[in-house]
Design a protein around this motif. Sequence first.
Motif, PDB file in Angstrom:
ATOM      1  N   SER A 100       0.848  -1.186   0.000  1.00  0.00           N
ATOM      2  CA  SER A 100       0.000   0.000   0.000  1.00  0.00           C
ATOM      3  C   SER A 100       0.882   1.233   0.000  1.00  0.00           C
ATOM      4  N   PHE A 102       0.859   5.839  -1.082  1.00  0.00           N
ATOM      5  CA  PHE A 102       0.091   7.043  -1.396  1.00  0.00           C
ATOM      6  C   PHE A 102       1.009   7.930  -2.222  1.00  0.00           C
ATOM      7  N   GLU A 115       5.443  11.412  -0.530  1.00  0.00           N
ATOM      8  CA  GLU A 115       4.903  10.231  -1.188  1.00  0.00           C
ATOM      9  C   GLU A 115       5.550   8.983  -0.598  1.00  0.00           C
ATOM     10  N   SER A 173      -3.552   4.200  -3.472  1.00  0.00           N
ATOM     11  CA  SER A 173      -4.230   5.104  -2.551  1.00  0.00           C
ATOM     12  C   SER A 173      -5.535   4.457  -2.134  1.00  0.00           C
ATOM     13  N   ASN A 201      -9.692   6.658   6.455  1.00  0.00           N
ATOM     14  CA  ASN A 201      -8.385   6.156   6.865  1.00  0.00           C
ATOM     15  C   ASN A 201      -8.396   5.788   8.345  1.00  0.00           C
TER      16      ASN A 201
END
Length: 245
Positions: A100, A102, A115, A173, A201
């Motif tokens: 995972s 972002f 990031e 994301s 989240n």
Amino acid sequence: MLLVTQVYVKAKECSEQLSAENFAILLARHFTSFYKQVTTAIVKIVEKPWERVHINGQPHEHGFKLGSEKHTAEVTVQKSGVLKLTSGIEGLSVLKTTKSGFEGFIRDQYTALPETRERMLATEVTALWRYSYESASSIPKNPLYFTERYLDVKKSLANTFFGPPKEGVYSASVQRTLFQMAKAVLNRFPDISSIQLKMPNIHFLPVNISSKENTIVKFNDDVFLPTDEPHGSIEASLSRFWSKM
């Protein structure tokens, strides 16, 4: 109290097990047909999932535990028989410890978040989907059809979130994964016309204590702190082009 009594009576009169959706339709049709002044009935049902307990790998004959997520159903039935049927899931908590990130998000002078391609991803899924059936007489005859469909939708959402058991699937994301989950449901189930997903989240942040004095314990992203803030509340709705969402 009179309406509550009628719900109990209708449950007692059921000669076979029904899905939550079918029981809601049964109640709505009863109220619209029994009372002249009632033109539309809206029935909402929340089903809590009791799961059979396993002891030493064996299913217990009469032992159950309460699961986490809830099965919801809402039906609107008009006296003419016109139907609006939605089902849903509340409180489906899921987490994966890797695969995972972002990244690729829009940046400006106010962006402080770096990031990443490696983070823990956790969320609590709330899903609501609408069926394309437009009359009470058009629904499938199988009294447990919507129970089976609910379980299949839940499985589709979870499989898309996690990916294959060994290799998993990368999530760029929460937003991207949410879109993929909703799209998977519409692609697999032609009688579902639209779906709404909410996936906030739930952060588990790595604990990293930097101190010149800290020479005994070294943290390497192996202790995590659960926290609610800050978080984003990610929501989206997907529908077929002909859906009356």
